[in-house]
Design a protein around this motif. Structure first.
Motif, short mmCIF file in Angstrom:
data_model
loop_
_atom_site.label_atom_id
_atom_site.label_comp_id
_atom_site.label_asym_id
_atom_site.label_seq_id
_atom_site.Cartn_x
_atom_site.Cartn_y
_atom_site.Cartn_z
N LEU A 111 1.03 -1.27 0.11
CA LEU A 111 0.03 -0.01 -0.15
C LEU A 111 0.63 1.35 0.06
O LEU A 111 0.24 2.22 -0.48
CB LEU A 111 -0.78 -0.05 1.27
CG LEU A 111 -2.07 -1.07 1.23
CD1 LEU A 111 -2.76 -1.16 2.67
CD2 LEU A 111 -3.00 -0.97 0.05
N SER A 137 -8.57 6.09 0.73
CA SER A 137 -9.60 5.05 1.32
C SER A 137 -10.24 6.21 2.50
O SER A 137 -9.61 6.90 3.14
CB SER A 137 -9.07 3.89 2.00
OG SER A 137 -10.08 3.40 2.75
N THR A 185 -16.53 -4.13 -4.71
CA THR A 185 -15.49 -4.88 -5.50
C THR A 185 -15.30 -6.22 -4.76
O THR A 185 -15.86 -6.68 -3.78
CB THR A 185 -14.23 -4.08 -5.51
OG1 THR A 185 -13.90 -4.03 -3.89
CG2 THR A 185 -14.26 -2.73 -6.02
N1 NAP Z 1 -13.74 -1.57 -2.27
C1 NAP Z 1 -13.55 -0.44 -1.27
O1 NAP Z 1 -14.49 -0.46 -0.45
C2 NAP Z 1 -12.31 0.07 -0.97
C3 NAP Z 1 -12.47 1.36 -0.38
C4 NAP Z 1 -11.39 2.15 -0.15
C5 NAP Z 1 -10.38 2.02 -0.83
N2 NAP Z 1 -10.18 1.01 -1.59
C6 NAP Z 1 -8.72 0.56 -2.17
O2 NAP Z 1 -9.12 0.51 -3.66
C7 NAP Z 1 -8.04 -0.10 -4.23
C8 NAP Z 1 -8.70 -1.18 -5.29
O3 NAP Z 1 -9.06 -2.25 -4.38
P1 NAP Z 1 -10.76 -2.91 -5.01
O4 NAP Z 1 -11.71 -2.37 -3.89
O5 NAP Z 1 -10.88 -2.40 -6.32
O6 NAP Z 1 -10.37 -4.06 -4.77
P2 NAP Z 1 -10.24 -5.57 -5.73
O7 NAP Z 1 -11.58 -5.73 -6.73
O8 NAP Z 1 -9.78 -6.70 -4.91
O9 NAP Z 1 -9.13 -5.07 -6.65
C9 NAP Z 1 -7.84 -4.98 -6.01
C10 NAP Z 1 -6.85 -5.16 -7.37
O10 NAP Z 1 -5.41 -4.99 -6.91
C11 NAP Z 1 -4.60 -6.06 -7.41
N3 NAP Z 1 -3.77 -6.37 -6.37
C12 NAP Z 1 -3.60 -6.69 -5.29
N4 NAP Z 1 -2.70 -6.86 -4.63
C13 NAP Z 1 -1.84 -6.57 -5.39
C14 NAP Z 1 -0.30 -6.68 -5.43
N5 NAP Z 1 0.32 -6.86 -4.40
N6 NAP Z 1 0.23 -6.24 -6.62
C15 NAP Z 1 -0.42 -6.16 -7.75
N7 NAP Z 1 -1.73 -5.85 -7.83
C16 NAP Z 1 -2.40 -6.40 -6.54
C17 NAP Z 1 -5.73 -7.01 -7.66
O11 NAP Z 1 -5.04 -8.01 -8.71
P3 NAP Z 1 -4.76 -9.61 -8.51
O12 NAP Z 1 -5.80 -10.11 -7.52
O13 NAP Z 1 -4.88 -10.06 -9.83
O14 NAP Z 1 -3.24 -9.40 -8.03
C18 NAP Z 1 -7.01 -6.45 -8.34
O15 NAP Z 1 -6.67 -6.08 -9.58
C19 NAP Z 1 -7.22 -0.70 -3.19
O16 NAP Z 1 -6.09 0.03 -2.96
C20 NAP Z 1 -8.13 -0.54 -2.07
O17 NAP Z 1 -7.39 -0.74 -0.86
C21 NAP Z 1 -11.12 -0.21 -1.73
#
Ligand code: NAP
Length: 250
Positions: A111, A137, A185
């Motif tokens: 992160l 976030s 997500t």
């Molecule tokens: N969903 C929420 O409510 C929320 C709220 C606030 C912030 N966020 C942030 O939004 C961002 C995206 O998350 P999302 O909610 O869209 O979740 P998601 O659907 O799980 O997508 C996460 C993405 O990050 C990739 N990923 C995870 N770890 C990785 C790593 N070490 N290296 C490269 N790729 C990696 C995954 O790809 P692979 O699995 O193919 O590696 C996937 O493409 C994150 O930073 C999360 O903390 C999410």
């Protein structure tokens, strides 16, 4: 709209969720997108679904080796990056007592180290007018039990928005952030919760959201693309909350 005709985006964590939605909309608006993810399987599947203007790199945002190799990998497809969306990541629910050194390192690597070195390594490809956008976030604003490391890591990323905006000012690279609320997500899949616990967590969260629903990844993508576009030409060093006011109305 074709706001990104002939432009190239690098989206870390573009195989799913918000990163995928940003890639999809960027391509729909005339651009090409390079997405990263941790496994060849997920990267290949996403690239196939996104179509011929999508390219994939298997790269772990928490691995220094992968980060140091990112520029070379990206140069296979383009010498210019117009948008970096530093987005890859996940959280883990862990009570303070259960956090080990490895957990701490793992989350800070993905992160904090990830977005920092992604932008650092891609800077040589970024010209005046390009954009770097960090995904932070709502966890930086509203406290959640068992989420201390994730929240702290995202707060560090908030700091990058300001410091990078200062340092990259003279180069004409705009730096901004988007702060999502609860978005629909796969984020919970990496938290260590099982399927039932995930469903329960979501059902507990929804009533706390002023709009009484999770956000759609496309609602984050709309904001990221706005920030990357000419329409946001006077926006620099800002973080836009896309959280249905959960950080304001409690
Ligand atoms: N969903 C929420 O409510 C929320 C709220 C606030 C912030 N966020 C942030 O939004 C961002 C995206 O998350 P999302 O909610 O869209 O979740 P998601 O659907 O799980 O997508 C996460 C993405 O990050 C990739 N990923 C995870 N770890 C990785 C790593 N070490 N290296 C490269 N790729 C990696 C995954 O790809 P692979 O699995 O193919 O590696 C996937 O493409 C994150 O930073 C999360 O903390 C999410």
């Amino acid at each position: 709209m074709q706001r990104f005709k002939n432009k190239f985006a690098l989206i870390t964590g573009g195989t799913n969720g918000m990163g995928y939605a940003v890639a999809q909309q960027f391509i729909e608006e005339g651009g090409s997108a390079i997405i990263t993810g941790r496994s060849k399987k997920t990267v290949d599947r996403a690239v196939e679904n996104l179509g011929e203007k999508a390219f994939g790199i298997v790269s772990d945002a928490g691995s220094m080796k992968d980060l140091m190799n990112l520029e070379n990998q990206v140069r296979k497809y383009t010498d210019t990056i117009d948008l970096i969306f530093a987005n890859a990541g996940y959280g883990k629910f862990m009570p303070i007592e259960n956090v080990g050194e490895n957990d701490f390192e793992e989350l800070f690597n993905v992160l904090v180290r990830g977005p920092f070195f992604t932008v650092q390594q891609i800077l040589p490809l970024m010209k005046k007018g390009s954009s770097a956008i960090f995904n932070t976030s709502v966890a930086t604003e509203i406290t959640m039990p068992n989420f201390s490391i994730y929240s702290a890591a995202k707060s560090a990323v908030q700091s990058f928005i300001k410091t990078f905006a200062t340092e990259l000012l003279e180069r004409g690279i705009r730096v901004n952030g988007v702060s999502p609320g609860h978005i629909k997500t796969n984020i919970f899949n990496n938290t260590g919760l099982n399927k039932e616990q995930i469903e329960e967590a979501i059902q507990n969260i929804i009533p706390t959201i002023p709009f009484k629903r999770q956000g759609e990844p496309s609602e984050i993508a709309n904001t990221v693309l706005f920030l990357a576009s000419e329409e946001a030409s006077y926006i620099h060093g800002a973080e836009i909350k896309v959280d249905a006011a959960i950080s304001v109305i409690r």
